[in-house]
Design a protein around this motif. Sequence first.
Motif, short mmCIF file in Angstrom:
data_model
loop_
_atom_site.label_atom_id
_atom_site.label_comp_id
_atom_site.label_asym_id
_atom_site.label_seq_id
_atom_site.Cartn_x
_atom_site.Cartn_y
_atom_site.Cartn_z
N LEU A 88 -31.49 2.85 -11.76
CA LEU A 88 -32.56 3.60 -12.43
C LEU A 88 -32.47 5.09 -12.10
N ALA A 89 -32.10 5.44 -10.89
CA ALA A 89 -31.89 6.85 -10.56
C ALA A 89 -30.76 7.44 -11.38
N GLU A 90 -29.70 6.67 -11.59
CA GLU A 90 -28.59 7.13 -12.43
C GLU A 90 -29.05 7.34 -13.87
N LEU A 91 -29.85 6.41 -14.37
CA LEU A 91 -30.37 6.57 -15.73
C LEU A 91 -31.21 7.83 -15.85
N ALA A 92 -32.05 8.08 -14.88
CA ALA A 92 -32.90 9.28 -14.90
C ALA A 92 -32.05 10.54 -14.95
N ARG A 93 -30.94 10.55 -14.24
CA ARG A 93 -30.05 11.72 -14.26
C ARG A 93 -29.33 11.86 -15.60
N ASP A 94 -29.02 10.73 -16.23
CA ASP A 94 -28.24 10.74 -17.47
C ASP A 94 -29.07 11.11 -18.69
N LEU A 95 -30.37 10.80 -18.66
CA LEU A 95 -31.21 10.96 -19.84
C LEU A 95 -31.98 12.28 -19.79
N PRO A 96 -32.26 12.86 -20.97
CA PRO A 96 -33.18 14.00 -20.98
C PRO A 96 -34.54 13.59 -20.42
N THR A 97 -35.21 14.52 -19.80
CA THR A 97 -36.55 14.22 -19.26
C THR A 97 -37.51 13.98 -20.42
N PRO A 98 -38.15 12.82 -20.47
CA PRO A 98 -39.08 12.56 -21.58
C PRO A 98 -40.36 13.36 -21.44
N ARG A 99 -41.00 13.61 -22.56
CA ARG A 99 -42.32 14.27 -22.50
C ARG A 99 -43.41 13.27 -22.17
N ALA A 100 -43.14 11.97 -22.43
CA ALA A 100 -44.09 10.91 -22.13
C ALA A 100 -43.35 9.59 -22.14
N ILE A 101 -43.98 8.56 -21.57
CA ILE A 101 -43.41 7.22 -21.50
C ILE A 101 -44.43 6.23 -22.06
N VAL A 102 -43.96 5.34 -22.93
CA VAL A 102 -44.75 4.20 -23.40
C VAL A 102 -44.09 2.95 -22.84
N ILE A 103 -44.81 2.14 -22.09
CA ILE A 103 -44.21 0.99 -21.42
C ILE A 103 -44.99 -0.29 -21.72
N ALA A 104 -44.25 -1.31 -22.14
CA ALA A 104 -44.80 -2.64 -22.39
C ALA A 104 -44.37 -3.54 -21.24
N SER A 105 -45.32 -3.95 -20.42
CA SER A 105 -45.03 -4.72 -19.21
C SER A 105 -45.37 -6.19 -19.39
N ALA A 106 -44.54 -7.04 -18.79
CA ALA A 106 -44.77 -8.48 -18.80
C ALA A 106 -46.05 -8.87 -18.07
N HIS A 107 -46.64 -7.94 -17.34
CA HIS A 107 -47.84 -8.26 -16.57
C HIS A 107 -49.13 -7.77 -17.22
N TRP A 108 -49.03 -7.32 -18.47
CA TRP A 108 -50.25 -7.08 -19.24
C TRP A 108 -50.18 -7.95 -20.48
N LEU A 109 -50.87 -9.05 -20.45
CA LEU A 109 -50.84 -10.04 -21.52
C LEU A 109 -52.17 -10.03 -22.25
#
Length: 269
Positions: free
Chosen positions: A27-48
Amino acid sequence: MSRLPSLYISHGSPMTALHPGQVGVRLAELARDLPTPRAIVIASAHWLARQPLVGNHPQPPTLHDFGGFPRELFALQYPAPGDPALAEEVAGRIAAAGLPVALDPQRGLDHGAWVPLRLLHPQADIPVVPVSIQPMLGPQHQFALGRALAPLREQGVLLIGSGSITHNLHDWGHYQDGKQAPYVRPFIDWVEQRLAANDRDALFDYRRQAPFAERAHPTDEHLLPLYFAMGAAGEGGFGAKRIDAGVDAGFLAMDLYRFDGEDRAQDAA
């Protein structure tokens, strides 16, 4: 603004926050590889929920939605701001796709959201909007939900589905000394192959077609965020890239996927 991929993250147990292991490195490698997002939308398996819900809390609290873990885990916080305006836009796009939707002004970030986000963006300075999963509605619904939000990738919004590529808690403690549950490798190989082939029909029908599907997922909720991320890849091919982050406790495959959509699919052709 650069178009971001969508991501599927296997978040592992809450203890991943204290002992990140290989998934933390990836995940740290991904963060370095990707442009910094302005926001994150996350769909989690723990919100049903029975229908899509979108969290619009201006400062989502960190939810310690687990028990029986060390006290230091409960002390961890992920104080990322919310983004009520983006939450309204997310809900509007879901409604425009013909899906019932509601805003939830109370919802915080469960461990399926904040544990991987602490590894991806530890500064907690990027606004986060959580979205619920609807286990009763199946893979195609989650795919449609992601597809409705795919245009946000052009606006610098990172779309994430957070679950686990295999998830059978009945096997907790059964595999020691580096042993691995026999269903893990066949199942993750099948998923990788079907994604590479852009075979959405087989993936929708994974319960019948995937090897050891019932062992890998006695219930659907931890695989459904994968379909959200697939749908968020947009029209055309998925452009799926598997990132191997190992297997935790012998049965939790920690695979990550990035979906770059048509561009990556065309480049690979």
